[in-house]
Design a protein around this motif. Structure first.
Motif, PDB file in Angstrom:
ATOM      1  N   GLN A 135       0.847  -1.198   0.000  1.00 15.98           N
ATOM      2  CA  GLN A 135       0.000   0.000   0.000  1.00 15.98           C
ATOM      3  C   GLN A 135       0.880   1.245   0.000  1.00 15.98           C
ATOM      4  O   GLN A 135       1.924   1.264   0.649  1.00 15.98           O
ATOM      5  CB  GLN A 135      -0.894   0.003   1.235  1.00 15.98           C
ATOM      6  N   ASP A 136       0.404   2.256  -0.700  1.00 17.15           N
ATOM      7  CA  ASP A 136       1.087   3.551  -0.738  1.00 17.15           C
ATOM      8  C   ASP A 136       1.376   4.013   0.699  1.00 17.15           C
ATOM      9  O   ASP A 136       2.435   4.561   0.994  1.00 17.15           O
ATOM     10  CB  ASP A 136       0.165   4.555  -1.457  1.00 17.15           C
ATOM     11  N   TYR A 137       0.432   3.716   1.583  1.00 16.62           N
ATOM     12  CA  TYR A 137       0.515   4.120   2.979  1.00 16.62           C
ATOM     13  C   TYR A 137       1.815   3.650   3.648  1.00 16.62           C
ATOM     14  O   TYR A 137       2.506   4.436   4.299  1.00 16.62           O
ATOM     15  CB  TYR A 137      -0.706   3.541   3.703  1.00 16.62           C
ATOM     16  N   TYR A 138       2.163   2.370   3.501  1.00 16.72           N
ATOM     17  CA  TYR A 138       3.380   1.852   4.148  1.00 16.72           C
ATOM     18  C   TYR A 138       4.645   2.225   3.384  1.00 16.72           C
ATOM     19  O   TYR A 138       5.699   2.457   3.970  1.00 16.72           O
ATOM     20  CB  TYR A 138       3.307   0.326   4.293  1.00 16.72           C
ATOM     21  N   GLU A 141       3.579   7.052   2.841  1.00 14.33           N
ATOM     22  CA  GLU A 141       2.977   7.942   3.852  1.00 14.33           C
ATOM     23  C   GLU A 141       3.647   7.788   5.225  1.00 14.33           C
ATOM     24  O   GLU A 141       4.118   8.769   5.794  1.00 14.33           O
ATOM     25  CB  GLU A 141       1.477   7.646   3.997  1.00 14.33           C
ATOM     26  N   LEU A 142       3.692   6.559   5.720  1.00 14.07           N
ATOM     27  CA  LEU A 142       4.261   6.335   7.051  1.00 14.07           C
ATOM     28  C   LEU A 142       5.769   6.596   7.092  1.00 14.07           C
ATOM     29  O   LEU A 142       6.340   6.812   8.151  1.00 14.07           O
ATOM     30  CB  LEU A 142       3.996   4.892   7.516  1.00 14.07           C
ATOM     31  N   PRO A 146       4.661  12.128   2.103  1.00 10.25           N
ATOM     32  CA  PRO A 146       3.259  12.309   1.715  1.00 10.25           C
ATOM     33  C   PRO A 146       3.129  12.550   0.206  1.00 10.25           C
ATOM     34  O   PRO A 146       4.130  12.815  -0.463  1.00 10.25           O
ATOM     35  CB  PRO A 146       2.828  13.543   2.514  1.00 10.25           C
ATOM     36  N   ASN A 163      -3.661   3.597  -4.754  1.00 11.87           N
ATOM     37  CA  ASN A 163      -3.203   3.273  -3.397  1.00 11.87           C
ATOM     38  C   ASN A 163      -2.356   2.015  -3.298  1.00 11.87           C
ATOM     39  O   ASN A 163      -1.933   1.625  -2.217  1.00 11.87           O
ATOM     40  CB  ASN A 163      -4.409   3.118  -2.466  1.00 11.87           C
ATOM     41  N   GLU A 179       4.620  -0.131  13.094  1.00  7.70           N
ATOM     42  CA  GLU A 179       3.198  -0.022  13.437  1.00  7.70           C
ATOM     43  C   GLU A 179       2.772  -1.196  14.324  1.00  7.70           C
ATOM     44  O   GLU A 179       2.074  -1.026  15.319  1.00  7.70           O
ATOM     45  CB  GLU A 179       2.364   0.008  12.147  1.00  7.70           C
TER      46      GLU A 179
END
Ligand code: PHE
Length: 344
Positions: A135-138, A141-142, A146, A163, A179
């Motif tokens: 995921q883009d998030y891991y 983003e994290l 951003p 994503n 996380e």
């Protein structure tokens, strides 16, 4: 009585003449079977006068017994013959050269990965795993990258949808582990794995390559710990006597960030063609985990600190084994791979 003898002679002759087990079995059915000739003789006994019955019966029994014995004897002979024939037919010439199956060898990148795993497991690290489709998030983003952050341009990405992507660095696994730890320290892990970036393949670039990152988070972790750890690693990977140096660099997820050079293992730092006369070879990126990354993952940056580093396995393998084209790792030319069996 004559009839009995005739049947008996016929049967014995047929047994003697049977050339194989199948014929012999047919003979057995013909004479000894339920509808066979000897059974028929038995039935004939009914129509005989009472006083003749015992003698007749006895004779039929003798006949039956002789035929049975002859059959068994013949069967043993034929079976032995069949076995002997089979042994001749299936004879194997063990002096003929065999079909040697080609065995594969451990891939050089896996060798480097295993070497790193051994080294860090020995220092109490654990080995983490994570998905290649990320995921883009891991991945971003994290890791303090951003959307619209210029650092996204450093890693040209294969997107599956807005994503979902093929992870561009093993940092994505670090973020998952941070996380998962829910703010608890210490954390001490390495995460080796494949990563992907949109790149035109040439001798030094590949759209798929491998990294191994390390992450340590706890109380009083300093840049000096990072330096000691990496120097130990450099000595184990490139031979005793290596020194390392830090140069300032930039990664969004570490602050400060450093580029790490190892003293050239080929000329011992004097300057040669491999290190282009500088005496140093750049091997990895590293730094102290950015306080914002710690915070986003549920850690208090006032209480704990951490270091992280990421090394490219192809780069290490190319230096260690003198490989001059990164594409060799991915084109699966057996002649190339075979060279590594001596390290297995
Ligand atoms: N993720 C960085 C890269 O792929 C390497 C790195 C890892 C740098 C950890 C610093 C700390 O280039």
């Amino acid at each position: 009585m004559d009839k009995i003898l005739t049947v008996q002679h016929e049967a014995l002759a047929a047994i003697e003449n049977a050339a194989d087990l199948e014929t012999l079995n047919n003979v057995r059915i013909q004479y000894l079977g339920k509808k066979g000739s000897i059974q028929a003789l038995m039935s004939e006994m009914k129509s005989l006068p009472k006083e003749e019955k015992p003698a007749f019966g006895q004779k039929v029994n003798v006949c039956k017994q002789e035929v049975t014995e002859a059959l068994e004897a013949r069967q043993a002979v034929l079976q032995e013959g069949a076995l002997a024939e089979q042994l001749v037919r299936e004879k194997i010439d063990i002096t003929l050269p065999g079909d040697v199956k080609e065995l594969g060898t451990t891939h050089p990148l896996l060798m480097i990965q295993q070497e790193l795993e051994d080294l860090f497991l020995g220092m109490g690290y654990k080995v983490a795993e994570g998905p290649e489709v990320e995921q883009d998030y891991y991945n971003f983003e994290l890791a303090n990258i951003p959307k619209d952050h210029p650092a996204r341009d450093m890693q040209d990405t294969f997107y599956i949808d807005p994503n979902t992507l093929l992870r561009t660095h093993t940092t994505a696994m670090q973020m998952r582990e941070l996380e998962k730890a829910e703010g608890k320290t210490p954390i001490k892990l390495i995460c080796p794995g494949k990563v992907y970036r949109r790149d035109d393949d040439d001798a030094t670039h590949s759209h798929q390559f491998m990294q191994c990152e390390g992450l340590v988070v706890g109380e009083h972790i300093t840049l000096a710990d990072l330096k000691g750890t990496l120097e130990f690693m450099a000595n184990r990977m490139f031979g005793e006597g290596r020194t390392i140096r830090f140069r300032p660099s930039y990664f969004p997820f570490t602050e400060p960030s450093v580029e790490v050079d190892v003293s050239c293992p080929f000329c011992n730092g004097k300057g040669c063609s491999v290190c282009k006369g500088s005496g140093w070879i750049e091997i990895l990126g590293a730094g102290m985990v950015h306080p914002h990354v710690l915070e986003m993952n549920g850690f208090d940056p006032e209480k704990c600190t951490g270091f992280a580093f990421g090394v490219g396995l192809e780069r290490v393998a190319m230096l260690k084994y003198g490989i001059d084209d990164i594409r060799n790792f991915y084109t699966n030319d057996a002649r190339f791979l075979k060279m590594f069996d001596r390290f297995d």
